[in-house]
Design an enzyme around this catalytic site. Sequence first.
Site, mmCIF file in Angstrom:
data_model
loop_
_atom_site.group_PDB
_atom_site.id
_atom_site.type_symbol
_atom_site.label_atom_id
_atom_site.label_comp_id
_atom_site.label_asym_id
_atom_site.label_seq_id
_atom_site.Cartn_x
_atom_site.Cartn_y
_atom_site.Cartn_z
ATOM 1 N N ALA A 69 1.948 -3.132 9.336
ATOM 2 C CA ALA A 69 3.314 -3.855 9.188
ATOM 3 C C ALA A 69 3.251 -3.914 6.874
ATOM 4 O O ALA A 69 2.271 -3.159 7.064
ATOM 5 C CB ALA A 69 2.385 -4.879 9.250
ATOM 6 N N GLY A 114 0.094 -1.947 12.765
ATOM 7 C CA GLY A 114 0.652 -2.028 13.783
ATOM 8 C C GLY A 114 1.857 -1.090 13.479
ATOM 9 O O GLY A 114 2.773 -1.042 15.058
ATOM 10 N N GLU A 117 0.450 0.461 17.278
ATOM 11 C CA GLU A 117 0.441 -1.128 18.353
ATOM 12 C C GLU A 117 2.286 -1.040 18.243
ATOM 13 O O GLU A 117 2.579 -0.555 19.977
ATOM 14 C CB GLU A 117 0.544 -2.173 17.002
ATOM 15 C CG GLU A 117 -0.841 -2.960 16.914
ATOM 16 C CD GLU A 117 -0.922 -4.092 15.974
ATOM 17 O OE1 GLU A 117 -0.990 -4.186 15.544
ATOM 18 O OE2 GLU A 117 -1.756 -4.647 16.711
ATOM 19 N N GLU A 137 -7.199 -2.693 10.119
ATOM 20 C CA GLU A 137 -7.167 -3.861 9.015
ATOM 21 C C GLU A 137 -8.122 -4.192 9.091
ATOM 22 O O GLU A 137 -8.257 -5.290 8.598
ATOM 23 C CB GLU A 137 -6.333 -4.612 10.601
ATOM 24 C CG GLU A 137 -5.224 -4.436 11.234
ATOM 25 C CD GLU A 137 -5.102 -3.510 12.065
ATOM 26 O OE1 GLU A 137 -5.677 -2.985 12.598
ATOM 27 O OE2 GLU A 137 -3.549 -3.482 13.478
HETATM 28 N N1 CO8 Z 1 2.132 -0.978 3.510
HETATM 29 C C1 CO8 Z 1 3.415 -1.625 2.465
HETATM 30 N N2 CO8 Z 1 3.017 -0.394 2.354
HETATM 31 C C2 CO8 Z 1 2.726 0.348 2.277
HETATM 32 C C3 CO8 Z 1 1.806 0.565 3.358
HETATM 33 C C4 CO8 Z 1 2.101 -0.510 4.667
HETATM 34 N N3 CO8 Z 1 1.578 -0.473 4.932
HETATM 35 N N4 CO8 Z 1 1.220 1.909 3.912
HETATM 36 C C5 CO8 Z 1 1.599 2.592 2.690
HETATM 37 N N5 CO8 Z 1 2.085 1.809 1.952
HETATM 38 C C6 CO8 Z 1 2.869 2.265 0.607
HETATM 39 C C7 CO8 Z 1 2.014 2.175 -0.327
HETATM 40 O O1 CO8 Z 1 1.399 1.232 -0.953
HETATM 41 C C8 CO8 Z 1 2.619 3.569 -1.767
HETATM 42 O O2 CO8 Z 1 3.677 2.660 -2.038
HETATM 43 P P1 CO8 Z 1 3.929 3.131 -3.809
HETATM 44 O O3 CO8 Z 1 4.220 4.522 -3.678
HETATM 45 O O4 CO8 Z 1 4.617 1.520 -3.453
HETATM 46 O O5 CO8 Z 1 2.314 2.818 -3.809
HETATM 47 C C9 CO8 Z 1 3.072 4.261 -0.463
HETATM 48 O O6 CO8 Z 1 3.909 3.969 0.774
HETATM 49 C C10 CO8 Z 1 2.458 6.066 -0.411
HETATM 50 O O7 CO8 Z 1 1.722 5.351 0.427
HETATM 51 P P2 CO8 Z 1 -0.309 5.618 -0.619
HETATM 52 O O8 CO8 Z 1 0.396 6.291 -1.882
HETATM 53 O O9 CO8 Z 1 -1.133 4.822 0.117
HETATM 54 O O10 CO8 Z 1 0.305 7.377 0.052
HETATM 55 P P3 CO8 Z 1 -1.325 7.718 0.805
HETATM 56 O O11 CO8 Z 1 -1.197 9.457 1.082
HETATM 57 O O12 CO8 Z 1 -2.313 8.286 -0.641
HETATM 58 O O13 CO8 Z 1 -1.981 7.031 1.761
HETATM 59 C C11 CO8 Z 1 -2.118 5.733 3.254
HETATM 60 C C12 CO8 Z 1 -1.407 6.874 2.842
HETATM 61 C C13 CO8 Z 1 -3.557 5.903 4.404
HETATM 62 C C14 CO8 Z 1 -1.513 5.699 4.896
HETATM 63 C C15 CO8 Z 1 -1.628 4.508 3.235
HETATM 64 O O14 CO8 Z 1 -0.847 4.281 2.177
HETATM 65 C C16 CO8 Z 1 -3.044 3.621 3.973
HETATM 66 O O15 CO8 Z 1 -4.276 3.496 4.062
HETATM 67 N N6 CO8 Z 1 -1.876 3.112 4.252
HETATM 68 C C17 CO8 Z 1 -2.186 1.261 4.519
HETATM 69 C C18 CO8 Z 1 -2.672 1.036 6.100
HETATM 70 C C19 CO8 Z 1 -2.864 0.145 7.184
HETATM 71 O O16 CO8 Z 1 -3.783 -0.370 6.635
HETATM 72 N N7 CO8 Z 1 -2.324 -0.212 7.655
HETATM 73 C C20 CO8 Z 1 -2.377 -1.415 8.624
HETATM 74 C C21 CO8 Z 1 -1.354 -2.659 7.713
HETATM 75 S S1 CO8 Z 1 -2.327 -4.306 8.544
HETATM 76 C C22 CO8 Z 1 -1.055 -4.413 9.905
HETATM 77 O O17 CO8 Z 1 -0.546 -3.558 9.877
HETATM 78 C C23 CO8 Z 1 -0.875 -5.218 10.872
HETATM 79 C C24 CO8 Z 1 -0.749 -5.602 11.383
HETATM 80 C C25 CO8 Z 1 -0.661 -6.516 13.192
HETATM 81 C C26 CO8 Z 1 -0.372 -7.204 11.619
HETATM 82 C C27 CO8 Z 1 0.192 -9.039 11.671
HETATM 83 C C28 CO8 Z 1 1.242 -9.061 10.775
HETATM 84 C C29 CO8 Z 1 1.712 -11.312 10.809
#
Ligand code: CO8
Length: 263
Positions: A69, A114, A117, A137
Amino acid sequence: MAIMEEEVVKIAAQGAVTELVINRPQTLNALNADVLNSIILAFEKLAEDPSIRVVLITGAGEKAFVAGADIAGMADLGPRAIADYVELGQRCMRTIENFDSPVIAAVNGYALGGGLELALACDLIFASRKAKLGQPEVNLGIIPGFGGTQRLVQRCGIGTARRLCFSGELIDAEEGKSIGLVDKLCEPEMLLEDVRKYAALIASKAPLAVRKAKSLLRQAHAVQLLGGLRLEIEAFLELFASADREEGMRAFLQKREPKFKAV
Ligand code: CO8
């Protein structure tokens, strides 16, 4: 696949095997409300086309299927807006799950939170050997909210679901295959070809029989799933109101380690 930049969900091919691309590569295809609504609309449109036998979903770009998400999009939401968001996400996943014909996730990179999911709402998960999967998460002070706590148990059993949801660890596709999360492991450059071939195989079978099989297999867990999904929303919203959730998301956005206090 040629895709237009402005569409966050693109129907890249429509026919017996139809292809959907989640197209926000700059955020690793993170699921904001726009994407979730667009997936729902796409499936509603596809439901009107009786020639469709299988739908394939993949992510745009080299890196991610869907990295979760949209953290930036939800970090500042109030109680009402976050409730709408989680309901929308679950509606989106159930739209895929309830689609008449089989849906295959072609997991080309990160499938996290997500994003996993979304894959779990599909009937089959094909993954590139370079894919990474997980429910991270807990790093953000929340739990899965788009059905992960329920569908992960159904697909992989309680032990695996506990491990992934408690630790937030990312596993590679090979391990995903060994625990039954991934149905088929593919060479990265062959992923789409492999999925298309398998989809064509399903598409060659009797459509009414395939649809009926999908419907009945879904019923096997339906009653339990609906109750569990409701509990998941309540637990998610409780956690979203916590200080640790605020800290977890801030820390991610500020690119630092979170300091959790169990409040
Ligand atoms: N949301 C928003 N932006 C994201 C997300 C995300 N989930 N994942 C990556 N991005 C963005 C980064 O912020 C970055 O943006 P910017 O270039 O502006 O800094 C860009 O994408 C590239 O990402 P990274 O620079 O972080 O890339 P890396 O190769 O260094 O890392 C990863 C890749 C490991 C995938 C890393 O991006 C990461 O850990 N992302 C988050 C993963 C995460 O925590 N996912 C779970 C999110 S919460 C969720 O899904 C809950 C679901 C239920 C929600 C219910 C809602 C009500």
